[in-house]
Design a protein around this motif. Structure first.
Motif, PDB file in Angstrom:
ATOM      1  N   THR A 348      -7.636  -0.694  -3.865  1.00  0.00           N
ATOM      2  CA  THR A 348      -6.587  -1.876  -3.847  1.00  0.00           C
ATOM      3  C   THR A 348      -5.705  -1.591  -4.991  1.00  0.00           C
ATOM      4  OG1 THR A 348      -8.462  -3.588  -3.434  1.00  0.00           O
ATOM      5  CG2 THR A 348      -6.513  -4.336  -4.390  1.00  0.00           C
ATOM      6  N   GLY A 521      -8.042   4.027   7.861  1.00  0.00           N
ATOM      7  CA  GLY A 521      -6.860   3.358   8.368  1.00  0.00           C
ATOM      8  C   GLY A 521      -6.865   1.961   8.469  1.00  0.00           C
ATOM      9  N   LEU A 523      -5.719  -0.640   6.939  1.00  0.00           N
ATOM     10  CA  LEU A 523      -4.855  -0.893   5.864  1.00  0.00           C
ATOM     11  C   LEU A 523      -4.461  -2.496   5.739  1.00  0.00           C
ATOM     12  CD1 LEU A 523      -2.512   2.067   6.153  1.00  0.00           C
ATOM     13  CD2 LEU A 523      -4.335   2.014   4.608  1.00  0.00           C
ATOM     14  N   ASP A 524      -4.088  -2.789   4.496  1.00  0.00           N
ATOM     15  CA  ASP A 524      -3.841  -4.119   4.266  1.00  0.00           C
ATOM     16  C   ASP A 524      -2.579  -4.211   3.263  1.00  0.00           C
ATOM     17  OD1 ASP A 524      -3.260  -6.996   4.270  1.00  0.00           O
ATOM     18  OD2 ASP A 524      -4.987  -7.460   3.296  1.00  0.00           O
ATOM     19  N   ASN A 525      -1.505  -4.240   3.734  1.00  0.00           N
ATOM     20  CA  ASN A 525      -0.097  -4.122   2.847  1.00  0.00           C
ATOM     21  C   ASN A 525       0.635  -5.660   2.771  1.00  0.00           C
ATOM     22  OD1 ASN A 525      -0.672  -1.475   2.287  1.00  0.00           O
ATOM     23  ND2 ASN A 525       0.633  -0.772   3.808  1.00  0.00           N
ATOM     24  N   LYS A 556      -1.467  -3.630  -1.973  1.00  0.00           N
ATOM     25  CA  LYS A 556      -2.086  -2.598  -0.833  1.00  0.00           C
ATOM     26  C   LYS A 556      -3.619  -2.633  -0.997  1.00  0.00           C
ATOM     27  CE  LYS A 556      -1.383   2.152   0.526  1.00  0.00           C
ATOM     28  NZ  LYS A 556      -0.691   3.350   0.226  1.00  0.00           N
ATOM     29  N   ASN A 557      -4.317  -2.705   0.041  1.00  0.00           N
ATOM     30  CA  ASN A 557      -5.697  -2.251   0.065  1.00  0.00           C
ATOM     31  C   ASN A 557      -6.015  -1.735   1.393  1.00  0.00           C
ATOM     32  OD1 ASN A 557      -8.389  -3.872   1.281  1.00  0.00           O
ATOM     33  ND2 ASN A 557      -8.365  -3.536  -0.767  1.00  0.00           N
ATOM     34  N   GLU A 558      -6.802  -0.560   1.094  1.00  0.00           N
ATOM     35  CA  GLU A 558      -7.300   0.402   2.145  1.00  0.00           C
ATOM     36  C   GLU A 558      -9.001   0.550   1.843  1.00  0.00           C
ATOM     37  OE1 GLU A 558      -6.576   4.935   4.190  1.00  0.00           O
ATOM     38  OE2 GLU A 558      -5.356   4.388   2.308  1.00  0.00           O
TER      39      GLU A 558
END
Length: 761
Positions: A348, A521, A523-525, A556-558
């Motif tokens: 994060t 993959g 992702l949460d941008n 941004k979170n991955e």
């Protein structure tokens, strides 16, 4: 100047004291404690535990030390027991004994170590019994060898040497209907029988006189029944079974030369057929499922199920009992298990900007005079801003923001979970957030409001369902969900509900044992922008950034998932002999088929009707010896005895499964040879997969000398280490076997063993 020095000195002293308090709070300065952890990390468990115990004695009130010492004791115990059990399962009993004794030296009251030593003692007894059974089988005493091996399998159904030997015995053994059938050798005599329309009584009378066997007839047998049989060069036993089967008769052994004949009907079987009671302890499978299989296949007469002990008691014929033994040995396996090594990384990143001037947003006019001045008016009066007061401007201040916040959060979880085949493993890394639901109880003045908490899981949730294949591949059904709380939603009544953002992934994949798969993959941008300033100026290009206050937030979170399956235990693949074998008949499960030796063409001599050949002529032809120079065919019931000719043989034993980088032993033994026989042989192995640890060359061969006057004696043992880079299968075999009798200098034939396969996992 001196006062400033005193202030600086006080600050330094406070900082040092704070560091000391912080160190005492979050750790310990105990030297023995630090040394103990380092020694355990290096594998020196005895020294490390001794230092940790010293640290506990020095600081008995330190809870951090007490907690860490207890945890490390459990970790050391688990590692040592795991290594000892692996050595035992691989057949290295001596090293396994040392490993269990090492555990007891550290923890004298460990029950698992004591049970391990008892299991090793029992394994040694079983191996000794199996070796004795092999000697009995070579000497032709098949029934004794079988009885001994079955006794071992009753105590340990998974004993590999006993399972291998019982398969060999079942391959060569033709079992009579009862175990104590021990008729005289005349019963095995090869004869020729040619009867046409002859009384049953006369045929058995003839057999009784010739073979010396007494036949006792049940009262319900019709002795005047006519039979016809034309068989040449077969044993009396085969012919007797053929006559009984074709005339619906059965026999019961009374003694070593007497048989009781009775009609093969259900009523007579109840009177004469011997039954056996046997209890079967089911180790891994559900006893109800096992009983259902036995009832459906064997058609067992009586079965009692004890669910508490997970066993059942069966009463049936010996043949049905033996068939049930084989069925249970093929189905009562431990459920396959796999160790899932999971790595979950939640990354994060948050970046927040707050830039620009923050102007007053309004102007206030006050026409009335107040008796008591407000704090803002007093402030204006004190500072001399009377002009602003008369104008009526608000007291809001203008300010300039130049704030930037950056935050980074990495959540790393590395769980290892062991799960059975076709069972679901669940992993949750996150939090449980409570949300309250308001309930109003009617009928009470003003109403009574109660709140009920409801918890939801937030974070990373992973569900894995493995399916283990016989080829050491694992099919995984993976469900991954990443959830986070975005806010709450309220309704008109004031009740709130969470608003949750989720990311899901579901897949079905097949991996090899030890293969790693990456799922990434997710992702949460997110980016949020807000700007405020003076109306009109904020819309002018060039002046918007100078006259507006901007609030920018980027998140941004991955989520990255790595999963590696490692098979702990799998079901062994059955051999053809185990997966397919003789069942018997529909009415008598386990009964061996009735067979006779092949009769040559045109060897039957059937007298025509009216030729005058009666019973006397039939008697004369029935036991006529074979033609001159012609040997009778071999007796199928004596095949095992004929094979035991006293020829010495070699045995080759090795563990079936060995892990990568592990060591194991291979034993070679000379069995059945005279004391004066010496044998030379060459043991070959794959040098790319295995390394011999005897200090010799690495050519892939070893020359071994066996004999009572040799240094190694009649048995030799070699140590190997697996050096293969990947799992697979390798073979170890024996070649170029030469033996010589040192007494007379003659060559001796020695039977070499088959190659052994080693599965590298």
């Amino acid at each position: 100047m001196k006062s400033w020095r005193i202030i600086v000195l006080i600050i330094l002293l406070v900082s040092i004291a704070g560091c000391a308090i912080n160190n005492r709070t979050f750790g310990t300065r105990n030297i023995a404690f630090d040394d103990g952890q380092k020694l355990i990390a290096q594998g020196q468990f005895e020294s490390g535990l001794a230092r940790l115990e010293q640290a506990r004695r020095e600081e008995p009130e330190n809870r951090d030390i007490q907690t860490v010492v207890l945890r490390l004791r459990e970790e050391v115990t688990g590692k040592l027991l795991f290594e000892a059990e692996n050595l035992r399962f691989s057949g290295q009993l001596d090293r396994a004994t040392e490993a269990f004794q090492r555990v007891l030296s550290l923890f004298p009251f460990n029950e698992r170590a004591k049970e391990g030593l008892e299991s090793i003692a029992l394994d040694r007894q079983h191996i000794a019994k199996v070796d004795t059974a092999k000697e009995l089988l070579r000497n032709g005493e098949t029934s004794k060898a079988e009885t001994l091996v079955r006794a071992v399998l009753q105590e340990n159904p998974q004993q590999s040497h006993a399972r291998q030997l019982i398969s060999e015995i079942n391959l060569n053994l033709s079992r009579p209907e009862v175990t104590h059938l021990a008729l005289e050798s005349a019963f095995k005599k090869t004869v020729t029988m040619e009867f046409k329309d002859t009384d049953l009584k006369s045929v058995f009378e003839l057999m009784s006189r010739t073979a010396g066997i007494n036949f006792v007839f049940d009262k319900d047998i019709r002795q005047d029944t006519k039979i016809s049989i034309f068989v040449r060069s077969n044993t009396i036993e085969d012919i007797l079974k053929l006559i009984l089967t074709t005339n619906q008769l059965a026999y019961k052994v009374l003694n070593n030369n007497s048989l009781l004949l009775y009609p093969n009907t259900p009523a007579k079987q109840k009177d004469y057929q011997e039954l056996v009671v046997r209890s079967f302890q089911i180790a891994h499978t559900d006893v109800k499922q096992m009983v259902a299989m036995v009832r459906g296949i064997v058609k067992a007469k009586d079965i009692y199920v004890n669910e508490q002990l997970n066993l059942f008691i069966m009463r049936d014929t010996l043949e049905a009992i033996r068939l049930t033994e084989r069925l249970i040995s093929l189905n009562d396996y431990a459920e396959p298990e796999v160790m899932l090594e999971v790595t979950i990384l939640d990354v994060t990143r948050t970046n927040t900007f707050l830039l620009g001037p923050n102007f007053p947003q309004s102007v206030q006019f006050n026409w009335a005079t107040a008796a008591t001045p407000t704090p803002a008016a007093a402030l204006i009066s004190n500072f001399g801003f009377e002009g602003l007061k008369s104008f009526g401007m608000a007291t809001s201040q203008a300010k300039i923001d130049f704030l930037q916040n950056f935050s980074a959060g990495d959540i790393l979880a590395n769980p290892r979970i062991r799960v059975n085949n076709k069972e679901k493993a669940k992993i949750h890394v996150g939090t449980k957030e409570p949300f309250f639901t308001a309930n109003v109880q009617p009928g009470v003045a003003g109403g009574v409001v109660t709140s009920t908490p409801t918890f939801i899981d937030l974070g990373v949730k992973l569900d894995v369902e493995p399916r283990i294949g016989l080829n050491d591949d694992v099919t995984l059904k993976v469900t991954l969900e990443v959830s986070s709380l975005l806010g709450t939603i309220a309704n008109a009544q004031g009740a709130t509900a969470p608003r949750v953002g989720t990311r899901n992934a579901e897949t079905l994949l097949t991996l090899k044992d030890g293969e790693t798969q990456v799922i990434a993959g997710l992702l949460d941008n997110r980016e949020r922008k807000a700007a405020k300033g003076l109306a009109g100026l904020i819309n002018i290009p060039g002046l918007d950034r100078l006259t507006s206050n901007q609030d920018i937030e980027r998140t941004k979170n991955e989520v990255i998932l790595l999963i590696t399956p490692r098979i702990v235990r799998n079901i062994p693949r059955p051999t053809n002999l185990e997966s397919e074998y003789h069942f018997g008949t529909a009415s008598e499960a386990g009964k061996l088929p009735v067979t006779i030796e092949r009769t040559a063409a045109k060897s039957l001599s059937v007298a025509p009707a009216g030729s005058g050949r009666g019973v006397a002529a039939a008697i004369q032809d029935a036991f006529s010896p074979p033609a001159e120079g012609q040997e009778p065919p071999p007796n199928p019931f004596a095949s095992v005895a004929a094979s035991a000719s006293g020829v010495p043989s070699l045995t080759l034993q090795s563990p079936t499964n060995v892990g990568l980088g592990k060591e194991f032993s291979v034993s070679v033994r000379l069995v059945g040879a005279k004391a004066t026989v010496n044998s030379d042989l060459v043991l070959s192995y794959e040098a790319s997969a295995l390394e011999a640890l005897d200090g010799g060359d690495k050519s892939g061969t070893r020359t071994i000398k066996l004999g009572k006057d040799q240094a190694s004696g009649l048995a030799a043992q070699l140590r190997f280490k697996v050096i293969a880079a990947n799992p697979g299968t390798t073979e170890i075999n024996i070649q170029n076997v030469n033996a010589e009798d040192m007494e007379n200098g003659q060559a001796v034939e020695v039977t070499p063993p088959p190659p052994v396969s080693v599965n590298i996992k």
